[in-house]
Design a protein around this motif. Structure first.
Motif, PDB file in Angstrom:
ATOM      1  N   VAL A 198      39.335  20.343  -9.859  1.00 58.11           N
ATOM      2  CA  VAL A 198      38.926  19.773  -8.360  1.00 58.11           C
ATOM      3  C   VAL A 198      40.032  19.089  -7.723  1.00 58.11           C
ATOM      4  O   VAL A 198      40.647  18.536  -8.376  1.00 58.11           O
ATOM      5  CB  VAL A 198      37.608  19.254  -8.506  1.00 58.11           C
ATOM      6  CG1 VAL A 198      36.623  20.177  -9.041  1.00 58.11           C
ATOM      7  CG2 VAL A 198      37.670  17.843  -9.048  1.00 58.11           C
ATOM      8  N   ALA A 199      39.666  18.826  -6.444  1.00 57.05           N
ATOM      9  CA  ALA A 199      40.706  17.825  -5.736  1.00 57.05           C
ATOM     10  C   ALA A 199      40.006  16.399  -6.015  1.00 57.05           C
ATOM     11  O   ALA A 199      39.079  16.062  -5.616  1.00 57.05           O
ATOM     12  CB  ALA A 199      40.871  18.262  -4.234  1.00 57.05           C
ATOM     13  N   GLY A 200      41.046  15.594  -6.447  1.00 55.70           N
ATOM     14  CA  GLY A 200      40.551  14.252  -6.774  1.00 55.70           C
ATOM     15  C   GLY A 200      40.464  13.286  -5.132  1.00 55.70           C
ATOM     16  O   GLY A 200      41.019  13.759  -4.419  1.00 55.70           O
ATOM     17  N   ASP A 201      39.685  12.271  -5.599  1.00 53.93           N
ATOM     18  CA  ASP A 201      39.580  11.444  -4.406  1.00 53.93           C
ATOM     19  C   ASP A 201      39.899  10.115  -4.604  1.00 53.93           C
ATOM     20  O   ASP A 201      39.773   9.385  -3.715  1.00 53.93           O
ATOM     21  CB  ASP A 201      37.902  11.515  -4.133  1.00 53.93           C
ATOM     22  CG  ASP A 201      37.174  10.813  -5.280  1.00 53.93           C
ATOM     23  OD1 ASP A 201      37.759  10.506  -6.131  1.00 53.93           O
ATOM     24  OD2 ASP A 201      35.863  10.599  -4.945  1.00 53.93           O
ATOM     25  N   GLY A 202      40.745   9.957  -5.795  1.00 51.71           N
ATOM     26  CA  GLY A 202      41.312   8.555  -5.972  1.00 51.71           C
ATOM     27  C   GLY A 202      40.562   7.768  -6.998  1.00 51.71           C
ATOM     28  O   GLY A 202      41.090   6.850  -7.575  1.00 51.71           O
ATOM     29  N   ASP A 203      39.052   8.101  -7.116  1.00 50.91           N
ATOM     30  CA  ASP A 203      38.483   7.482  -8.045  1.00 50.91           C
ATOM     31  C   ASP A 203      38.404   7.947  -9.341  1.00 50.91           C
ATOM     32  O   ASP A 203      37.900   7.572 -10.283  1.00 50.91           O
ATOM     33  CB  ASP A 203      36.740   7.361  -7.668  1.00 50.91           C
ATOM     34  CG  ASP A 203      36.750   6.729  -6.282  1.00 50.91           C
ATOM     35  OD1 ASP A 203      37.429   5.672  -6.228  1.00 50.91           O
ATOM     36  OD2 ASP A 203      35.794   6.959  -5.530  1.00 50.91           O
ATOM     37  N   GLY A 204      38.775   9.352  -9.766  1.00 49.42           N
ATOM     38  CA  GLY A 204      38.908   9.651 -10.916  1.00 49.42           C
ATOM     39  C   GLY A 204      40.442   9.535 -11.617  1.00 49.42           C
ATOM     40  O   GLY A 204      41.116   8.625 -11.312  1.00 49.42           O
ATOM     41  N   ALA A 205      40.847  10.842 -12.406  1.00 53.23           N
ATOM     42  CA  ALA A 205      42.188  10.702 -12.802  1.00 53.23           C
ATOM     43  C   ALA A 205      43.192  11.107 -12.001  1.00 53.23           C
ATOM     44  O   ALA A 205      44.353  11.145 -12.351  1.00 53.23           O
ATOM     45  CB  ALA A 205      41.876  11.733 -14.009  1.00 53.23           C
ATOM     46  N   ALA A 206      42.992  11.607 -10.669  1.00 52.00           N
ATOM     47  CA  ALA A 206      43.967  12.065  -9.960  1.00 52.00           C
ATOM     48  C   ALA A 206      43.961  11.250  -8.397  1.00 52.00           C
ATOM     49  O   ALA A 206      43.051  10.835  -8.047  1.00 52.00           O
ATOM     50  CB  ALA A 206      43.957  13.429  -9.614  1.00 52.00           C
ATOM     51  N   ASP A 207      45.322  11.182  -7.899  1.00 54.99           N
ATOM     52  CA  ASP A 207      45.306  10.579  -6.611  1.00 54.99           C
ATOM     53  C   ASP A 207      44.410  11.466  -5.548  1.00 54.99           C
ATOM     54  O   ASP A 207      44.320  12.869  -5.817  1.00 54.99           O
ATOM     55  CB  ASP A 207      46.707  10.648  -5.961  1.00 54.99           C
ATOM     56  CG  ASP A 207      47.401   9.517  -6.779  1.00 54.99           C
ATOM     57  OD1 ASP A 207      46.796   8.366  -7.441  1.00 54.99           O
ATOM     58  OD2 ASP A 207      48.656   9.655  -7.142  1.00 54.99           O
TER      59      ASP A 207
END
Length: 357
Positions: free
Chosen positions: A83-92
């Motif tokens: 999924v597309a990250g929102d910055g709170d998970g493992a991706a920017d």
């Protein structure tokens, strides 16, 4: 919610769940138990993720694409895992991240929390996903003032039991469901049964006294074994402390079922809820009794007759009664020819009173 300082780039990062995570969660929970049991997570997770209820927190574990690929998740269909990250998970924000686990924590009272629905993608096991999810749920519970967090694990789920112990849950109790058939004539039939001589002096109470039920519960073997727990009135698969107030509410709402002899109460049960479930394309109404206690085998028989009649009056197709997993309670049930579930369920408890571990 990010990982702790010092974690590597391949460690899971836990964040709050979003509706966009539903497909990824469904991808690895479609067949959690194989043919043994149906997993409810694909049905409920979309509602969990979309909820803004302050009394429940739903979290997912995420991995960056490189860690997900190393775990063998790169072969999944597009959209099933990433999924597309929102910055709170493992991706920017905008970058892809893999959703590899979920959990929900629920506040049941001002001091009790419940953890449920923990699932980890089999391909991501060994990356600390379950530990990270459990830590998030326990932290959330502490922040809301809970001094205990409990969970339930099927007795056959040895991996789940081991995971619970590893993150701080200790054994609490076990129960089983008795399954009397709803029957409007059960009370009359029981009284007329020639084999029911010992219960001849027991009557079903029309207006049970909740204080008498509380006194009976407080001094019962059922309460001792169950650590005072019963099915929670609001959260369908959760257990919380049965209180005097809850018994009073049940009595006021005609959900308290009780039998008594000439001198004293001999047993009671609380109808917690009536729910509908789709089974083989048909809607089935189930009356669930989240607490029960009785004096002896004859009182158990009279109480099961009263429950069968009460379930029929509630227009239920099936009934189930939570009973302690003891030789006495299960054999009392069997002696009265009432079926029981094939396997028990285990309740575990994490002590949060000392703050963070």
């Amino acid at each position: 919610m990010t990982g702790a300082e010092g974690e590597s780039a391949s460690d899971p990062v836990v964040r709050e769940a979003r509706p966009a995570d539903a497909d990824a969660i469904t991808a690895f929970t479609r067949d959690t138990w194989g043919e043994r049991h149906d997993d409810y997570i694909p049905r409920v997770f979309p509602d969990w993720a979309a909820s803004d209820d302050p009394d429940r927190g739903t979290f997912v574990a995420t991995l960056p694409p490189e860690a997900a690929d190393a775990a063998g998740l790169d072969g999944r269909a597009a959209g099933d895992t990433h999924v597309a990250g929102d910055g709170d998970g493992a991706a920017d924000p905008g970058d892809p991240e893999a959703v590899v686990g979920c959990i929900q924590a629920v506040s049941l009272s001002e001091w009790e929390a419940w953890g449920q629905g923990i699932r980890v993608d089999p391909a991501a096991r060994g990356h600390g996903v379950g530990t990270a999810l459990s830590a998030a749920a326990l932290d959330w519970s502490r922040e809301r003032g809970a001094t205990v967090c409990r969970n339930m694990v099927f007795s056959w789920n040895v991996m789940g039991l081991g995971q619970s112990r590893a993150v701080g849950f200790e054994p609490a109790t076990e129960f089983r469901f008795a399954e009397p058939d709803p029957d409007p004539d059960a009370i009359a039939r029981g009284a007329a049964d020639a084999n029911d001589v010992g219960a001849a002096d027991l009557d079903v109470l029309v207006d049970p006294d909740s204080n008498a039920a509380w006194a009976f519960w407080s001094d019962s073997d059922a309460r001792d074994h169950l650590r005072g727990l019963a099915l929670d009135p609001d959260e369908s698969w959760a257990c919380s402390a049965l209180t005097r107030e809850r018994l009073a509410t049940a009595a006021a709402e005609d959900r308290l079922v009780a039998v008594a002899g000439p001198k004293a109460l001999a047993g009671f049960a609380v109808r917690t809820r009536v729910t509908e479930r789709e089974t083989d394309g048909e809607s089935v109404r189930i009356a669930t009794y989240g607490a029960a206690a009785w004096r002896d085998v004859d009182a158990a028989g009279a109480l099961y007759d009263a429950v069968a009649a009460d379930a029929a009056a509630a227009d239920a197709d099936d009934a189930r009664v939570l009973i302690p997993e003891t030789v006495e309670h299960v054999s009392d049930t069997g002696a009265n020819r009432v079926p029981v579930a094939a396997e028990p369920d285990f309740v575990m408890c994490a002590d949060l009173s000392g703050g963070e571990p």
